[in-house]
Scaffold this motif. Structure first.
Motif, PDB file in Angstrom:
ATOM      1  N   PHE A 168       3.674  -0.277   5.620  1.00 22.00           N
ATOM      2  CA  PHE A 168       3.550  -1.696   5.916  1.00 22.00           C
ATOM      3  C   PHE A 168       4.406  -2.078   7.124  1.00 22.00           C
ATOM      4  O   PHE A 168       5.410  -1.431   7.427  1.00 22.00           O
TER       5      PHE A 168
ATOM      6  N   HIS B  70      -0.322  -4.456   5.728  1.00 19.12           N
ATOM      7  CA  HIS B  70      -0.682  -3.077   5.425  1.00 19.12           C
ATOM      8  C   HIS B  70      -1.173  -2.358   6.679  1.00 19.12           C
ATOM      9  O   HIS B  70      -2.024  -2.861   7.408  1.00 19.12           O
TER      10      HIS B  70
ATOM     11  N   THR C 112      -2.572   3.981   4.184  1.00 22.74           N
ATOM     12  CA  THR C 112      -2.353   4.502   2.837  1.00 22.74           C
ATOM     13  C   THR C 112      -2.239   6.013   2.929  1.00 22.74           C
ATOM     14  O   THR C 112      -3.113   6.673   3.506  1.00 22.74           O
TER      15      THR C 112
END
Length: 312
Positions: A75, A86, A89
């Motif tokens: 983030f 964000h 991932t």
């Protein structure tokens, strides 16, 4: 050389310290406490910022704020206490894996290592995240279990010329080094930089036994302007200083059994800061080292490298 205690309120698992040269503040994280902290070392004040999940590592951003690797993603925070944007991932199962040691390279890419909390599978990896020039986030896996099986990514650092990258797998008691090409972001010619003796079977903390022959395992690291590599030895009660050729130059005894990561700071970068841990430590150990979990500092002769900033 004596350590000073910078903080009075200990962390559970202090990590990822860096000195912010523009703000003249020391930043670090408490992984288990799910917090980011920063201190004005001149005023003796500490600020704390709660995170939604465990922060593994972070770095300052050139345009302000921080880039932060949490358990559930990477983030961007534009300001202290602000919203989290964000970016990416990481490719792992967050029920038993999370981000761990990381920092930025000299060109502004954010590198993140991971940890398998089960300590069973050797599936830790090392990623770089490139957001330079406003490009969409580009996440690349640089080291994975196929090339170097690891359980706990630690010890990330670069040489002063940026041409050597260091990375450790803590349970293997080993620090590795690679030739690094910054412009192409490539790693070649892996070698073992430092290998430490394994933890003896059945080892337990004993304040009367001088570690009973165990000298710890490599955790976080930092490099000075001469290229010397400083690594915190978890459960080893020391920080080791290695020359660029791997020669052990010094061992700095620490006020905690479990030092976690050093960094250089202060206006002249000649203050060595050190985070530590108290999470899951025994009552006997905490009685012997009541400042476990605190941040320590000491003056050193050779300045360290400044922190690298994230670029987006």
């Amino acid at each position: 050389m004596n350590w000073q205690t910078l903080t009075t309120q200990p962390c559970e698992l202090g990590e990822s310290p860096f000195w912010h040269p523009h703000e003249q503040l020391l930043y670090w994280i408490d992984i288990s406490g799910k917090k980011i902290l920063r201190a004005n070392v001149y005023m003796g004040t500490v600020e704390s910022w709660d995170m939604p999940s465990e922060p593994g590592c972070m770095a300052p951003a050139a345009s302000g704020g921080l880039v932060i690797a949490l358990r559930h993603g990477v983030f961007r925070a534009r300001q202290w206490g602000g919203p989290l944007q964000h970016l990416a991932t990481l490719d792992y199962d967050p029920t038993h894996m999370r981000a761990n040691d990381g920092k930025c390279d000299a060109l502004g890419r954010f590198w993140i290592g991971t940890i398998d909390e089960t300590k069973v599978a050797r599936n830790a990896a090392l990623y770089s995240l490139d957001c330079r020039d406003g490009r969409p986030p580009q996440l690349e896996r640089k080291l994975d279990p196929a090339t170097l099986p690891a359980t706990t990514a630690n010890g990330l650092a670069w040489s002063p010329d940026g041409r050597t990258l260091y990375w450790a797998d803590t349970p293997s008691h080993a620090v590795h080094a690679w030739d690094y090409e910054p412009s192409r972001n490539t790693l070649t010619a892996r070698r073992t930089f430092a290998q430490f003796a394994p933890k003896p079977a059945g080892w337990q903390f004993d304040p009367a036994a001088d570690n009973r022959g165990y000298r710890g395992r490599p955790d976080g690291a930092a490099v000075d302007v001469q290229g010397n590599y400083y690594v915190a030895m978890f459960e080893g009660r020391r920080v080791c200083q290695f020359a660029p050729d791997g020669t052990l130059l010094a061992e700095l005894a620490t006020p905690a059994q479990c030092p976690t990561m050093p960094c250089f700071g202060g206006e002249d970068l000649r203050t060595l800061y050190l985070t530590s841990a108290r999470h899951h430590r025994t009552a006997a150990e905490l009685d012997a080292f009541p400042r476990s979990g605190c941040v320590f500092s000491m003056r050193v002769a050779v300045p360290g490298l400044p922190v690298n900033f994230f670029t987006d």
